[in-house]
Design an enzyme around this catalytic site. Structure first.
Site, mmCIF file in Angstrom:
data_model
loop_
_atom_site.group_PDB
_atom_site.id
_atom_site.type_symbol
_atom_site.label_atom_id
_atom_site.label_comp_id
_atom_site.label_asym_id
_atom_site.label_seq_id
_atom_site.Cartn_x
_atom_site.Cartn_y
_atom_site.Cartn_z
ATOM 1 N N GLY A 126 0.868 -1.430 -0.099
ATOM 2 C CA GLY A 126 -0.066 0.038 -0.032
ATOM 3 C C GLY A 126 0.771 1.293 0.129
ATOM 4 N N GLN A 127 0.316 2.399 0.446
ATOM 5 C CA GLN A 127 0.915 3.540 0.395
ATOM 6 C C GLN A 127 2.440 3.582 1.228
ATOM 7 O OE1 GLN A 127 -1.159 6.988 2.048
ATOM 8 N NE2 GLN A 127 0.340 8.591 1.348
ATOM 9 N N LEU A 128 2.319 2.947 2.537
ATOM 10 C CA LEU A 128 3.440 2.902 3.216
ATOM 11 C C LEU A 128 4.404 1.979 3.465
ATOM 12 C CD1 LEU A 128 1.300 4.535 6.301
ATOM 13 C CD2 LEU A 128 2.229 5.715 4.470
ATOM 14 N N ILE B 166 -1.596 -9.461 -0.479
ATOM 15 C CA ILE B 166 -2.619 -10.352 -1.621
ATOM 16 C C ILE B 166 -2.309 -9.593 -2.877
ATOM 17 C CG2 ILE B 166 -3.978 -11.258 0.263
ATOM 18 C CD1 ILE B 166 -5.822 -8.935 -0.470
ATOM 19 N N ARG B 167 -1.566 -8.673 -3.393
ATOM 20 C CA ARG B 167 -1.380 -8.071 -4.337
ATOM 21 C C ARG B 167 -0.209 -8.398 -5.214
ATOM 22 N NH1 ARG B 167 -2.037 -1.900 -4.963
ATOM 23 N NH2 ARG B 167 -1.896 -1.595 -2.598
ATOM 24 N N ILE C 78 -3.935 -12.055 5.310
ATOM 25 C CA ILE C 78 -3.796 -11.898 6.799
ATOM 26 C C ILE C 78 -5.351 -12.642 7.430
ATOM 27 C CG2 ILE C 78 -2.522 -10.141 7.412
ATOM 28 C CD1 ILE C 78 -5.473 -8.678 7.616
ATOM 29 N N TYR D 48 -13.692 1.781 9.909
ATOM 30 C CA TYR D 48 -12.230 1.471 10.088
ATOM 31 C C TYR D 48 -11.820 2.328 11.645
ATOM 32 C CZ TYR D 48 -7.714 3.880 8.817
ATOM 33 O OH TYR D 48 -6.307 4.415 8.903
ATOM 34 N N ILE E 90 -1.223 10.490 5.851
ATOM 35 C CA ILE E 90 0.424 10.566 5.228
ATOM 36 C C ILE E 90 0.128 10.877 3.819
ATOM 37 C CG2 ILE E 90 2.315 8.943 5.230
ATOM 38 C CD1 ILE E 90 1.268 9.725 7.895
HETATM 39 N N1 NAI Z 1 -1.827 6.186 4.830
HETATM 40 C C1 NAI Z 1 -2.151 6.872 5.767
HETATM 41 O O1 NAI Z 1 -2.805 8.152 5.560
HETATM 42 C C2 NAI Z 1 -2.571 6.384 7.195
HETATM 43 C C3 NAI Z 1 -2.267 4.895 7.297
HETATM 44 N N2 NAI Z 1 -2.640 4.386 8.413
HETATM 45 C C4 NAI Z 1 -2.466 2.877 8.684
HETATM 46 O O2 NAI Z 1 -1.443 2.491 8.091
HETATM 47 C C5 NAI Z 1 -1.503 1.168 7.581
HETATM 48 C C6 NAI Z 1 -0.939 1.364 6.044
HETATM 49 O O3 NAI Z 1 -1.719 2.073 5.191
HETATM 50 P P1 NAI Z 1 -1.605 2.400 3.742
HETATM 51 O O4 NAI Z 1 -0.312 1.705 3.394
HETATM 52 O O5 NAI Z 1 -1.810 3.794 3.413
HETATM 53 O O6 NAI Z 1 -2.656 1.412 3.396
HETATM 54 P P2 NAI Z 1 -3.107 0.973 1.985
HETATM 55 O O7 NAI Z 1 -4.644 0.847 1.825
HETATM 56 O O8 NAI Z 1 -2.218 1.746 1.092
HETATM 57 O O9 NAI Z 1 -2.486 -0.465 1.795
HETATM 58 C C7 NAI Z 1 -3.129 -1.500 2.587
HETATM 59 C C8 NAI Z 1 -2.718 -2.823 2.116
HETATM 60 O O10 NAI Z 1 -3.509 -3.857 2.626
HETATM 61 C C9 NAI Z 1 -3.655 -4.857 1.768
HETATM 62 N N3 NAI Z 1 -4.804 -5.851 2.302
HETATM 63 C C10 NAI Z 1 -5.997 -5.828 1.842
HETATM 64 N N4 NAI Z 1 -6.559 -7.116 2.473
HETATM 65 C C11 NAI Z 1 -5.483 -7.824 2.695
HETATM 66 C C12 NAI Z 1 -5.644 -9.005 3.325
HETATM 67 N N5 NAI Z 1 -6.451 -9.789 3.506
HETATM 68 N N6 NAI Z 1 -4.393 -9.489 3.629
HETATM 69 C C13 NAI Z 1 -3.188 -8.985 3.316
HETATM 70 N N7 NAI Z 1 -3.211 -7.626 2.882
HETATM 71 C C14 NAI Z 1 -4.213 -6.794 2.579
HETATM 72 C C15 NAI Z 1 -4.071 -4.232 0.424
HETATM 73 O O11 NAI Z 1 -3.808 -5.138 -0.739
HETATM 74 C C16 NAI Z 1 -3.074 -3.096 0.534
HETATM 75 O O12 NAI Z 1 -1.931 -3.006 -0.204
HETATM 76 C C17 NAI Z 1 -2.928 0.858 7.699
HETATM 77 O O13 NAI Z 1 -3.154 0.084 8.829
HETATM 78 C C18 NAI Z 1 -3.558 2.111 7.956
HETATM 79 O O14 NAI Z 1 -4.876 2.009 8.717
HETATM 80 C C19 NAI Z 1 -3.032 5.067 9.553
HETATM 81 C C20 NAI Z 1 -3.123 6.430 9.538
HETATM 82 C C21 NAI Z 1 -3.005 7.190 8.311
HETATM 83 C C1 AKB Z 2 -5.848 9.248 8.133
HETATM 84 C C2 AKB Z 2 -5.997 7.917 7.913
HETATM 85 O O1 AKB Z 2 -6.255 6.957 8.511
HETATM 86 C C3 AKB Z 2 -6.296 7.353 6.311
HETATM 87 N N1 AKB Z 2 -5.221 8.303 5.247
HETATM 88 C C4 AKB Z 2 -7.620 7.960 5.890
HETATM 89 O O2 AKB Z 2 -7.929 9.139 5.583
HETATM 90 O O3 AKB Z 2 -8.356 6.979 6.048
#
Ligand code: NAI
Ligand code: AKB
Length: 373
Positions: A65-67, A89-90, A107, A195, A225
């Site tokens: 994902g993004q991070l 899973i991607r 997961i 969420y 982020i």
């Molecule tokens: N990006 C942001 O602004 C923020 C992110 N977070 C948290 O940081 C973490 C990472 O965030 P991002 O990278 O932005 O999320 P994202 O949405 O970009 O990536 C999430 C990843 O989870 C994977 N995923 C979905 N279902 C799955 C499964 N069954 N098994 C394994 N993987 C699965 C997706 O394929 C995706 O690559 C998350 O837990 C999010 O809640 C928290 C606050 C802000």
């Molecule tokens: C702040 C977060 O958790 C995320 N970027 C969202 O907007 O859902």
């Protein structure tokens, strides 16, 4: 935490004296295909702990994902390329696949996740899989499964195999009845999204496993982020990434939040730095297991003004998405992260002007202007 320790000790004594067949361990171990239950565990079965090896052996779930890719890059620099496994899973892009170990992991598949942890002698787990706020509202059953059932799998495996576990939470773990300006670590948390509900659940379950089973659970509540080389996955704060791409590509940006919607935000490098720092912090420095972290707060209007310093011809219009706006209106406007700053020395590097100039230096702000000329 004397009260909590006493409760843990009392529960432990109760289990030992009750003849319930639980044995002396209170680590939760699942039999595959059977409900979670208490069984005896032998510490010698556990993976090699961090103290026994030079570097942690790391697994990142939801790593595409993004991070996750940025986190893997940072951790590989520190712990070695082969000690950090990305999973998702991607299908990974070629450059990600060739940058270090990648493995398929859903997961929701407990047995598969457990095999990965055992076979690779994982010692640290970063649990990034999730459905974010806006996509979560669009598919509540899936968000519930991934964000809650998935977390349960991760918690049990982490406790059973003695892992250090990082689970990110979010500004979205607060709701309309929380104090919003500023929002402290400890206050009312009644979020109105699946969420947010799942993230409060993660915070509470992680802390419960910490006090009950000794799980080394660490959690940061991230702001929105902002990153240049990875796309957001369907959140409320996504506009603050999109504006940079649109400014460069078309010079026009349509914002889906109202111009005065103030939210806490952070540049990705600060977010990943904080994540590594809290994982490396000595346990005795952590007076809590879930911390707010903060860097800046801005509105779409303020961000647009800063972006226009680099792309003066940018035109911004507003077409409010009611779902996202309602979510944003219930979230913190400013985040109080004084506990993180006091306990483990958290300090951000990027404020709004540095964030914007760094984004443009990555994305190449000159390219659109050059094309136009
Ligand atoms: N990006 C942001 O602004 C923020 C992110 N977070 C948290 O940081 C973490 C990472 O965030 P991002 O990278 O932005 O999320 P994202 O949405 O970009 O990536 C999430 C990843 O989870 C994977 N995923 C979905 N279902 C799955 C499964 N069954 N098994 C394994 N993987 C699965 C997706 O394929 C995706 O690559 C998350 O837990 C999010 O809640 C928290 C606050 C802000
Ligand atoms: C702040 C977060 O958790 C995320 N970027 C969202 O907007 O859902």
């Amino acid at each position: 935490m004397p009260i909590v320790k006493n409760v843990s000790r009392a529960v432990s004594q109760l289990l030992q004296s009750s003849g319930c067949g639980c044995g002396i361990s209170i680590v939760p171990v699942r039999c595959i295909g059977v409900s979670p239950r208490q069984v005896a565990s032998d510490a010698s079965f556990h993976s090699v702990s961090f103290s026994e090896s030079d570097h942690p052996r790391v697994l990142i779930t939801g790593g595409l994902g993004q991070l996750g890719v940025g986190l893997a890059k940072l951790l590989r620099k520190r712990f070695g390329k082969n000690n950090v496994i990305l999973s998702d899973i991607r299908k990974p892009a070629d450059h990600v696949f060739h940058s270090g170990p990648f493995i398929y992991s859903d997961i929701l598949d407990y047995k598969n996740l457990r095999e990965i942890v055992v076979n690779n002698r994982i010692t640290w787990l970063f649990h990034y899989s999730a459905l974010l706020s806006a996509v979560g509202e669009a598919n509540v059953p899936l968000a519930r499964a991934v964000n809650i059932t998935g977390l349960h799998n991760v918690l049990d495996i982490a406790a059973e195999h003695n892992l250090r576990l990082f689970v990110p939470s979010t500004i979205g773990a607060f709701g309309p009845t929380s104090p919003r300006d500023p929002t402290p670590d400890l206050c009312i948390q009644r979020p109105r999204t699946i969420y947010g509900v799942s993230k409060v659940h993660a915070e509470l379950m992680g802390e419960y496993y910490h006090y009950r089973y000794g799980l080394d659970f660490r959690c940061l509540r991230y702001p929105g982020i902002i990153s240049a080389d990875s796309q957001p996955g369907g959140g409320t704060t996504d506009y603050a990434v999109q504006i940079f791409h649109d400014a460069i590509k078309t010079g026009k940006f349509q914002c889906n939040l109202k111009p005065d919607t103030r939210l806490p935000m952070m540049y990705i490098d600060d977010c990943l730095k904080a994540t590594l720092e809290v994982m490396e912090a000595p346990a005795e420095a952590l007076t809590m297991r879930t911390y707010n972290i903060s860097a800046m707060s801005f509105t779409p209007e303020e961000l647009a003004q800063e972006v226009q310093k680099h792309v003066p011809e940018l035109q911004v219009t507003y077409n409010v998405d009611e779902v996202r706006q309602a979510i944003a209106d219930s979230w913190p406007m400013n985040f109080d992260d004084s506990n993180a700053r006091r306990d483990w020395g958290w300090k951000h590097d990027y404020d709004l002007p540095e964030l914007v100039s760094t984004m443009f230096s990555f994305l190449g702000s000159d390219s659109r202007i050059a094309q136009a000329n």
